[in-house]
Scaffold this motif. Structure first.
Motif, PDB file in Angstrom:
ATOM      1  N   CYS A   1      70.430 -60.908  16.070  1.00  0.00           N
ATOM      2  CA  CYS A   1      70.336 -59.647  16.798  1.00  0.00           C
ATOM      3  C   CYS A   1      71.523 -59.489  17.737  1.00  0.00           C
ATOM      4  O   CYS A   1      72.179 -60.460  18.117  1.00  0.00           O
TER       5      CYS A   1
ATOM      6  N   GLY B   1      69.708 -59.084  27.800  1.00  0.00           N
ATOM      7  CA  GLY B   1      69.096 -59.920  26.771  1.00  0.00           C
ATOM      8  C   GLY B   1      68.135 -59.179  25.872  1.00  0.00           C
ATOM      9  O   GLY B   1      67.464 -59.799  25.042  1.00  0.00           O
ATOM     10  N   GLN B   2      68.070 -57.864  26.000  1.00  0.00           N
ATOM     11  CA  GLN B   2      67.167 -57.069  25.171  1.00  0.00           C
ATOM     12  C   GLN B   2      67.834 -56.755  23.833  1.00  0.00           C
ATOM     13  O   GLN B   2      68.942 -56.218  23.793  1.00  0.00           O
ATOM     14  N   PRO B   3      67.192 -57.068  22.705  1.00  0.00           N
ATOM     15  CA  PRO B   3      67.790 -56.748  21.404  1.00  0.00           C
ATOM     16  C   PRO B   3      67.773 -55.249  21.138  1.00  0.00           C
ATOM     17  O   PRO B   3      66.794 -54.568  21.447  1.00  0.00           O
TER      18      PRO B   3
ATOM     19  N   HIS C   1      59.669 -60.648  21.129  1.00  0.00           N
ATOM     20  CA  HIS C   1      60.027 -59.259  20.838  1.00  0.00           C
ATOM     21  C   HIS C   1      59.317 -58.721  19.601  1.00  0.00           C
ATOM     22  O   HIS C   1      59.718 -57.689  19.048  1.00  0.00           O
TER      23      HIS C   1
ATOM     24  N   GLN D   1      72.346 -58.065  21.510  1.00  0.00           N
ATOM     25  CA  GLN D   1      71.590 -57.873  22.751  1.00  0.00           C
ATOM     26  C   GLN D   1      72.461 -57.201  23.806  1.00  0.00           C
ATOM     27  O   GLN D   1      73.689 -57.380  23.829  1.00  0.00           O
ATOM     28  N   ASP D   2      71.807 -56.456  24.673  1.00  0.00           N
ATOM     29  CA  ASP D   2      72.525 -55.871  25.806  1.00  0.00           C
ATOM     30  C   ASP D   2      72.648 -56.907  26.922  1.00  0.00           C
ATOM     31  O   ASP D   2      72.262 -58.072  26.762  1.00  0.00           O
TER      32      ASP D   2
ATOM     33  N   TRP E   1      69.129 -55.543  14.887  1.00  0.00           N
ATOM     34  CA  TRP E   1      68.727 -56.831  14.340  1.00  0.00           C
ATOM     35  C   TRP E   1      68.654 -56.817  12.814  1.00  0.00           C
ATOM     36  O   TRP E   1      68.531 -55.767  12.182  1.00  0.00           O
TER      37      TRP E   1
END
Length: 288
Positions: A194, A200-202, A163, A196-197, A205
C-alpha cells in the motif's frame, strides 16, 4: 503457486485420477466432506515444495483439523479449475463428494468449459448461476517496468489487518461480514502493498489473493489521477518477482482505465476470458 511455497492458504488439489489426470480443482482444504466415490485429493504440506498424494476410498473427506465452509460463504469457498478433457471435468464436478451443490461457491478458470459445464449441471439440478467474465493480464518481466516516482510524503508499506474495515467498505463485492472475514484472512496470510500518507493511513493498495493473484487494487477517490496505482502495481510486481511469483491478475471487461494502465506497464492480455461462476448466489445474498 502458494501450495508449493508453504501452502499458507491451506489448499488442496483434487484430480479425477493420477498421474494421468484430466481435470483439476484447487481450493481451500476442508470445503467438502462425505461422498461415496473415490477422488484423488493432493494436499500441499507446509514443508517446502513437496506435495503428498492422499487417496481416500469411499469419497473425499476433509483433512484432520479442517473446518467446514459455511453454506453462504462464496468468498472463501472458491475453486480454481483446469481441464485437459472437458468430459473428465464434468465427471469430476458430478462425482459425489467433490462439491457441495447446496452451498454458495465460485469456480473460476480460463477455459470455456468452466462456464458451460456449470451451466449444464445447474440445469439438471435447478441451481441458479451468476457468471462474470474478466480479462487476465500477465507481465513477462516486471524488472523492465518503469521506476515508480512517489511524492516525498508518500510511504510504501503493507496493509495492516487493522485496516480491514476500510478495504471492506470500498470493495465493490464487499460490505458484509463474510467479505470482511475473507479480507482479514487475506491480509494475515498473503503479501500486500500500500501507499500511505504522512499519518500512516493507506490510500492506495494491491493485495495478493489465495491463488497468488494480484487483486483488490484500489485508490481512494481523493487520491486518484496522481499515478499512485501505476506506482503500486510496479512495486507489487517487482516484489512478487523477487519472491519467485509471476505477476498476473484479472480485470473486469468494463474496467477500461485499469486495462489501459496495465498495457502501458507492459502487461500482456491472455486470449479469451476468465470465467467466474457463482453457484447459488441467492444463498450468498441472504448471508449477513
Amino acid at each position: 503457486m502458494n501450495i508449493n511455497r508453504g501452502n499458507p492458504g491451506e489448499f488442496e488439489v483434487v484430480v479425477d485420477s493420477w498421474p494421468d489426470f484430466g481435470a483439476v480443482l484447487a481450493r481451500q482444504s476442508g470445503e467438502v466432506a462425505g461422498g461415496d466415490v473415490g477422488l484423488w485429493p493432493w494436499v500441499g504440506r507446509a514443508v517446502g515444495v513437496g506435495t503428498v498424494p492422499w487417496h481416500v476410498p469411499g469419497g473425499l473427506r476433509a483433512p484432520m483439523g479442517a473446518s467446514q465452509m459455511p453454506v453462504d460463504d462464496c468468498y472463501r469457498n472458491m475453486h480454481g479449475a483446469f481441464y485437459r478433457d472437458v468430459g473428465a471435468y464434468r465427471a469430476l464436478l458430478e462425482t459425489p463428494g467433490c462439491l457441495r451443490w447446496d452451498t454458495a461457491f465460485h469456480i473460476f478458470g480460463l477455459q470455456e468449459g468452466v462456464a458451460t459445464v456449470s451451466q449444464a449441471i445447474a440445469g439438471t439440478k435447478g441451481i441458479e448461476l451468476e457468471i462474470s467474465d474478466y480479462y487476465t493480464y500477465v507481465h513477462p518481466d516486471p524488472s523492465t517496468m518503469p521506476e515508480p516516482r512517489l511524492d516525498p510524503d508518500v510511504r510504501v508499506g503493507s496493509v495492516s489487518p487493522a485496516h480491514v474495515d476500510l478495504l471492506n467498505e470500498t470493495w465493490t463485492y464487499g460490505g458484509n461480514a463474510r467479505s470482511r472475514r475473507y479480507l482479514a484472512e487475506v491480509l494475515s496470510r498473503f503479501p500486500s502493498l500500500c501507499l500511505q500518507d504522512g499519518t500512516g493511513q493507506p490510500f492506495c493498495w494491491v493485495l495478493t489473493d489465495p491463488f497468488g493473484t494480484g487483486a483488490h487494487g484500489y485508490t481512494l477517490p481523493t487520491h486518484r489521477r496522481r499515478g499512485h496505482m501505476r506506482a503500486a502495481l510496479s512495486l507489487a510486481a517487482r516484489r512478487a518477482q523477487a519472491r519467485g511469483f509471476p505477476t498476473f491478475g484479472h480485470t473486469a471487461t468494463g474496467n477500461l482505465p485499469m486495462q489501459r494502465l496495465q498495457e502501458e506497464l507492459g502487461h500482456q492480455r491472455l486470449p479469451g476470458l476468465c470465467h467466474f461462476v457463482l453457484h447459488n448466489p441467492g444463498l450468498s445474498r441472504a448471508g449477513p
